[in-house]
Design a protein around this motif. Structure first.
Motif, PDB file in Angstrom:
ATOM      1  N   ALA A  31       0.842  -1.203   0.000  1.00 43.49           N
ATOM      2  CA  ALA A  31       0.000   0.000   0.000  1.00 43.49           C
ATOM      3  C   ALA A  31       0.871   1.246   0.000  1.00 43.49           C
ATOM      4  CB  ALA A  31      -0.936  -0.008   1.208  1.00 43.49           C
ATOM      5  N   ALA A  35       0.473   3.704  -2.966  1.00 42.45           N
ATOM      6  CA  ALA A  35      -0.402   4.827  -2.619  1.00 42.45           C
ATOM      7  C   ALA A  35       0.304   5.874  -1.763  1.00 42.45           C
ATOM      8  CB  ALA A  35      -1.661   4.302  -1.906  1.00 42.45           C
ATOM      9  N   CYS A  38       0.342   4.253   3.923  1.00 46.50           N
ATOM     10  CA  CYS A  38      -0.773   3.358   4.241  1.00 46.50           C
ATOM     11  C   CYS A  38      -1.819   4.151   5.012  1.00 46.50           C
ATOM     12  CB  CYS A  38      -0.248   2.190   5.071  1.00 46.50           C
ATOM     13  SG  CYS A  38      -1.456   0.880   5.242  1.00 46.50           S
ATOM     14  N   ARG A  47      -6.660   8.014  -2.759  1.00 44.23           N
ATOM     15  CA  ARG A  47      -5.224   8.145  -3.041  1.00 44.23           C
ATOM     16  C   ARG A  47      -4.957   7.992  -4.530  1.00 44.23           C
ATOM     17  NH1 ARG A  47      -2.792   7.059   2.070  1.00 44.23           N
ATOM     18  NH2 ARG A  47      -4.024   8.519   3.268  1.00 44.23           N
ATOM     19  N   VAL A  49      -2.869   6.106  -7.110  1.00 43.13           N
ATOM     20  CA  VAL A  49      -2.076   4.872  -7.185  1.00 43.13           C
ATOM     21  C   VAL A  49      -1.034   5.055  -8.273  1.00 43.13           C
ATOM     22  CG1 VAL A  49      -2.176   2.397  -7.697  1.00 43.13           C
ATOM     23  CG2 VAL A  49      -4.017   3.475  -6.376  1.00 43.13           C
ATOM     24  N   ALA A  60      -7.833   6.081  -6.499  1.00 41.96           N
ATOM     25  CA  ALA A  60      -8.599   4.957  -5.940  1.00 41.96           C
ATOM     26  C   ALA A  60      -8.834   5.116  -4.445  1.00 41.96           C
ATOM     27  CB  ALA A  60      -7.850   3.655  -6.192  1.00 41.96           C
ATOM     28  N   VAL A  62      -8.425   3.490  -0.914  1.00 42.61           N
ATOM     29  CA  VAL A  62      -7.511   2.495  -0.347  1.00 42.61           C
ATOM     30  C   VAL A  62      -7.933   2.215   1.092  1.00 42.61           C
ATOM     31  CG1 VAL A  62      -5.099   1.961   0.164  1.00 42.61           C
ATOM     32  CG2 VAL A  62      -5.663   3.392  -1.818  1.00 42.61           C
ATOM     33  N   GLU A  78      -7.133  -3.192   0.541  1.00 40.68           N
ATOM     34  CA  GLU A  78      -8.031  -3.186  -0.610  1.00 40.68           C
ATOM     35  C   GLU A  78      -7.835  -1.906  -1.405  1.00 40.68           C
ATOM     36  OE1 GLU A  78     -11.692  -5.790   1.286  1.00 40.68           O
ATOM     37  OE2 GLU A  78     -12.117  -3.831   0.376  1.00 40.68           O
ATOM     38  N   LEU A  79      -7.759  -2.068  -2.720  1.00 46.00           N
ATOM     39  CA  LEU A  79      -7.698  -0.921  -3.627  1.00 46.00           C
ATOM     40  C   LEU A  79      -9.001  -0.926  -4.404  1.00 46.00           C
ATOM     41  CD1 LEU A  79      -4.107  -1.629  -5.054  1.00 46.00           C
ATOM     42  CD2 LEU A  79      -4.700  -0.128  -3.129  1.00 46.00           C
ATOM     43  N   HIS A  80      -9.823   0.087  -4.202  1.00 45.10           N
ATOM     44  CA  HIS A  80     -11.079   0.184  -4.958  1.00 45.10           C
ATOM     45  C   HIS A  80     -10.822   1.126  -6.139  1.00 45.10           C
ATOM     46  CE1 HIS A  80     -13.821  -1.102  -1.361  1.00 45.10           C
ATOM     47  NE2 HIS A  80     -12.659  -1.720  -1.345  1.00 45.10           N
ATOM     48  N   CYS A  81     -10.484   0.530  -7.293  1.00 40.46           N
ATOM     49  CA  CYS A  81     -10.074   1.301  -8.464  1.00 40.46           C
ATOM     50  C   CYS A  81     -11.250   1.531  -9.403  1.00 40.46           C
ATOM     51  CB  CYS A  81      -8.983   0.535  -9.223  1.00 40.46           C
ATOM     52  SG  CYS A  81      -7.508   0.255  -8.239  1.00 40.46           S
ATOM     53  N   VAL A  91      -2.554  -1.899 -12.537  1.00 37.46           N
ATOM     54  CA  VAL A  91      -2.389  -2.026 -11.084  1.00 37.46           C
ATOM     55  C   VAL A  91      -1.900  -3.440 -10.741  1.00 37.46           C
ATOM     56  CG1 VAL A  91      -3.530  -1.903  -8.832  1.00 37.46           C
ATOM     57  CG2 VAL A  91      -4.076  -0.206 -10.606  1.00 37.46           C
TER      58      VAL A  91
END
Ligand SMILES: Nc1nc2c(c(=O)[nH]1)N(C=O)[C@@H](CNc1ccc(C(=O)N[C@@H](CCC(=O)O)C(=O)O)cc1)CN2
Length: 425
Positions: A31, A35, A38, A47, A49, A60, A62, A78-81, A91
């Motif tokens: 992370a 990003a 963290c 953040r 990415v 995304a 994070v 978790e990366l919510h892209c 990614v």
């Protein structure tokens, strides 16, 4: 130290959002690498990415979940892209380039949850079933299993078995020392029959497989009774060949039908002729007999006097005058839609009774087999007054139950189970 794994955990791109999950000891540093820093635990932070060269890949959400209180029992990021194909590919590429990270295998997140004691085997199986659930009953029972309903029931049964066993052992020791026949007077019989009653009730509920594959409805009876016409009317297409010639249907025909949210598997069978010289017809009749034996509901289109026990007796060809339908449960004709609708209503009533599941607990066939083994052992304990045999059978009953919680699960079994999961689960 275990690898850190990552995978796309949401649906196939392109999609609105793509959730990439990273689990393992290097999740936190991953992370930071992608990003910048963290985010605080369990808080969604927006953040940019970036790849290793600092080029932006996406903006995304994070999240960082410090282990062990996470879905996998490890540090989890978790990366919510944005869910575009190129975003996800870029990614994933950046993650794969980080030291200690590798793509996850199907089901590997859940497997880690099991290995880290976050869930038991019955919960992992419930999750597998939840991902495959297509009907409400499947979803409810799978969710209950995934939430631990099966594991809790089994753990409760194991506790009760060991409590009974402890008292029986104490009784045996006491009898040894005091050298009397009936020392202390503990009678395990009531506790044993209470357990047996619960197990038999659990075994009477439909299995997970039955909920998935559907209730087996078999149409049977003598030749030329209108079975295939009715089958076609129920499946709502010309699946079976229909002619006025007796013995037209020679093999069994099956169709899956979903109706009122209930899954059915309908089977049309060859007419049960008394005797035949025709080899093909004879095989058809044998198959019909096997289908009848495995039916959950049998629709009998023949004389009530010779109907198999428990069958729904249908008088066929109700559109023709004088079909002698007096002793039947229902008169039906493929040509009269009202009679077909009435039959569906009758099927749905019986199916709902069959699917009524107490406390939402449904077991898989393999779990039922284990419980049946335990019940067989306990049954022997219930039939004897010899406490040595009771003690031994209590021990025997424990083994298959402990297996349900995965205490002795083999690698091959776990591979088969988690292989069914999607990537990223
Ligand atoms: N975004 C996202 N959604 C998801 C999951 C996920 O991993 N990520 N899940 C993936 O399976 C399911 C939810 N499962 C989860 C299981 C445990 C914990 C967890 O953090 N448990 C801690 C803290 C519980 C709490 O905050 O009350 C714990 O049990 O101690 C989170 C999700 C379905 N939805």
């Amino acid at each position: 130290m275990s690898d850190t794994i990552f995978a796309l955990s949401s649906g196939r791109p392109p999609a609105a959002i793509a959730v990439l999950r990273i689990s393992g000891p290097a999740a936190r540093t991953a992370a930071e690498a992608l990003a910048g820093r963290c985010p605080p635990p369990r808080r969604a932070s927006l953040r940019t990415v970036r790849d290793a060269a600092g080029a932006p890949l996406d903006r995304a959400l994070v999240l960082y979940f410090p282990g062990p209180a996470t879905a996998t029992g490890e540090d989890l990021v978790e990366l919510h892209c944005h869910g575009g194909r190129a975003v996800v590919a870029a990614v994933e590429h950046a993650l794969a380039a980080l030291p200690g990270l590798r793509p996850a295998r199907p089901g590997e997140f859940t497997r880690r949850a099991l290995e880290n004691g976050r869930i038991d085997l019955a919960q992992a199986q419930g999750l597998a079933d939840l991902l495959e659930a297509e009907t409400e009953t499947q979803r409810r029972t799978a969710l209950a299993a995934a939430e631990g309903a099966v594991g809790r029931a089994v753990a409760g049964w194991l506790d009760r078995l060991s409590a009974i066993a402890a008292r029986v052992e104490a009784q045996l020791d006491f009898a040894d020392e005091a050298d009397v026949e009936d020392a202390g007077g503990y009678d395990p019989a009531p506790a044993i029959s209470a357990l047996l009653a619960e197990w038999h009730a659990t075994l009477a509920a439909p299995s997970v497989e039955r909920l998935r594959d559907g209730i087996r409805v078999v149409i049977a009876g003598p030749p030329n009774a209108g079975k295939s016409s009715l089958f076609n009317a129920l499946v709502d297409r010309d699946a079976a060949i229909v002619t006025p010639i007796a013995g037209t249907t020679r093999d069994i025909l099956e169709a899956a039908v979903m109706r009122d949210g209930i899954p059915y598997r309908l089977t049309d069978t060859a007419g049960l002729a008394e005797a035949t010289d025709d080899e093909v017809e004879r095989i058809g009749i044998d198959r019909a007999a096997a289908a009848i034996a495995s039916a959950d509901m049998l629709l009998w289109m023949g004389a009530p006097a010779v109907a198999p026990r428990g069958a729904v007796i249908l008088a066929g060809k109700a559109d023709l005058p004088d079909t002698g339908s007096n002793d039947a449960d229902l008169a039906v004709s493929a040509r009269l839609p009202d009679t077909v609708a009435a039959l569906w209503a009758l099927l749905a009533d019986r199916a709902r009774m069959m699917l009524a599941i107490d406390g939402d607990m449904a077991l898989r066939q393999s779990q039922r087999d284990a419980l049946a083994d335990a019940a067989a052992a306990l049954d022997l304990a219930a039939r004897t007054s010899d406490l040595l045999i009771v003690a031994e059978q209590l021990r025997v009953a424990t083994r298959p139950l402990a297996g349900l919680l995965g205490r002795d699960a083999t690698e091959a079994m776990l591979d088969a189970l988690f292989g069914r999961f999607c990537l990223g689960k």
